[in-house]
Design a protein around this motif. Sequence first.
Motif, PDB file in Angstrom:
ATOM      1  N   LEU A 250       8.960 -10.133  -3.634  1.00  0.00           N
ATOM      2  CA  LEU A 250       9.151 -11.351  -2.850  1.00  0.00           C
ATOM      3  C   LEU A 250       8.990 -12.553  -3.759  1.00  0.00           C
ATOM      4  O   LEU A 250       8.138 -12.558  -4.646  1.00  0.00           O
TER       5      LEU A 250
ATOM      6  N   ASN B 110      -3.168  -1.457   7.641  1.00  0.00           N
ATOM      7  CA  ASN B 110      -2.608  -2.732   7.185  1.00  0.00           C
ATOM      8  C   ASN B 110      -3.542  -3.272   6.106  1.00  0.00           C
ATOM      9  O   ASN B 110      -4.768  -3.146   6.209  1.00  0.00           O
TER      10      ASN B 110
ATOM     11  N   GLU C 245       5.938 -18.828   3.527  1.00  0.00           N
ATOM     12  CA  GLU C 245       5.896 -17.376   3.507  1.00  0.00           C
ATOM     13  C   GLU C 245       7.294 -16.803   3.355  1.00  0.00           C
ATOM     14  O   GLU C 245       8.304 -17.485   3.583  1.00  0.00           O
ATOM     15  N   GLN C 246       7.315 -15.529   2.968  1.00  0.00           N
ATOM     16  CA  GLN C 246       8.545 -14.762   2.868  1.00  0.00           C
ATOM     17  C   GLN C 246       8.253 -13.360   3.368  1.00  0.00           C
ATOM     18  O   GLN C 246       7.146 -12.837   3.178  1.00  0.00           O
ATOM     19  N   THR C 247       9.256 -12.758   3.992  1.00  0.00           N
ATOM     20  CA  THR C 247       9.081 -11.424   4.565  1.00  0.00           C
ATOM     21  C   THR C 247      10.211 -10.527   4.100  1.00  0.00           C
ATOM     22  O   THR C 247      11.367 -10.959   4.002  1.00  0.00           O
ATOM     23  N   SER C 248       9.839  -9.265   3.835  1.00  0.00           N
ATOM     24  CA  SER C 248      10.833  -8.248   3.515  1.00  0.00           C
ATOM     25  C   SER C 248      10.312  -6.920   4.043  1.00  0.00           C
ATOM     26  O   SER C 248       9.370  -6.357   3.490  1.00  0.00           O
TER      27      SER C 248
ATOM     28  N   ARG D 227       8.187  -4.325   5.591  1.00  0.00           N
ATOM     29  CA  ARG D 227       6.772  -4.274   5.936  1.00  0.00           C
ATOM     30  C   ARG D 227       5.921  -5.235   5.093  1.00  0.00           C
ATOM     31  O   ARG D 227       4.696  -5.248   5.237  1.00  0.00           O
ATOM     32  N   LEU D 228       6.548  -5.986   4.227  1.00  0.00           N
ATOM     33  CA  LEU D 228       5.838  -6.897   3.341  1.00  0.00           C
ATOM     34  C   LEU D 228       5.968  -8.336   3.818  1.00  0.00           C
ATOM     35  O   LEU D 228       7.044  -8.762   4.224  1.00  0.00           O
ATOM     36  N   ASN D 229       4.848  -9.052   3.751  1.00  0.00           N
ATOM     37  CA  ASN D 229       4.856 -10.481   4.063  1.00  0.00           C
ATOM     38  C   ASN D 229       3.983 -11.180   3.030  1.00  0.00           C
ATOM     39  O   ASN D 229       2.827 -10.811   2.847  1.00  0.00           O
TER      40      ASN D 229
ATOM     41  N   SER E 233       2.447 -14.905   1.736  1.00  0.00           N
ATOM     42  CA  SER E 233       2.201 -16.287   2.114  1.00  0.00           C
ATOM     43  C   SER E 233       1.795 -17.094   0.900  1.00  0.00           C
ATOM     44  O   SER E 233       1.321 -16.547  -0.096  1.00  0.00           O
TER      45      SER E 233
ATOM     46  N   TYR F 244       0.730  -9.158   2.344  1.00  0.00           N
ATOM     47  CA  TYR F 244       0.336  -8.325   3.473  1.00  0.00           C
ATOM     48  C   TYR F 244       1.273  -7.129   3.538  1.00  0.00           C
ATOM     49  O   TYR F 244       2.505  -7.302   3.544  1.00  0.00           O
TER      50      TYR F 244
END
Lengths: 113, 113
Positions: A48, A18, A56-59, A61-63, A65, A76
């Motif tokens: 993103l 990670n 934050e936004q998530t897609s 495996r990607l996050n 902030s 991340y």
Amino acid sequence: KQEVTQIPAALSVPEGENLVLNCSFTDSAIYNLQWFRQDPGKGLTSLLLIQSSQREQTSGRLNASLDKSSGRSTLYIAASQPGDSATYLCAVRGRNAGNMLTFGGGTRLMVKP
Amino acid sequence: NAGVTQTPKFQVLKTGQSMTLQCAQDMNHNSMYWYRQDPGMGLRLIYYSASEGTTDKGEVPNGYNVSRLNKREFSLRLESAAPSQTSVYFCASIDRVTGNTIYFGEGSWLTVV
């Protein structure tokens, strides 16, 4: 004048790790912040987009902030894969005319099998 | 979907020659941009057009001119090319109303010798 900095400039990790990429900006008066991926010899692909009111936004495996008050954003990537190898750029859209984006210099990521 | 299309992909110029980079988008976006990308410096804005009929200087406009021919097309002209203009040029567009994702072309690699 808005300045955007990305640290580190380059990163090499073994597959499965990670990892966190950092982006900082000097002027917190922004509309949004966007993370892009760029493969060698190619254009930029948006990953993103975080509006200034979001945290934050998530897609997948990607996050990503956003802490607007401190002028920081992180990307991340969970369980990195060799296919994630690319340059990652962040850009902020300031509260000025023309929707101009100011880019950081990018982080070149290599994920080793 | 074509998105943002740039031509040419590659070009070699002699110092003092002129040329025009063409860009077209088929997404009915209001705002269009020209960036240059140099190693370690991220993307820097050359010129932008917030809407049809308007153009404005960005961060590094010297040595360039632009034309917003219509809503679809935004061209970048080098009147007298210099070696310092060796770079990768990207055209981009964004929907100004929603201010969301920015779309990039594949890039134009320009070498001035």
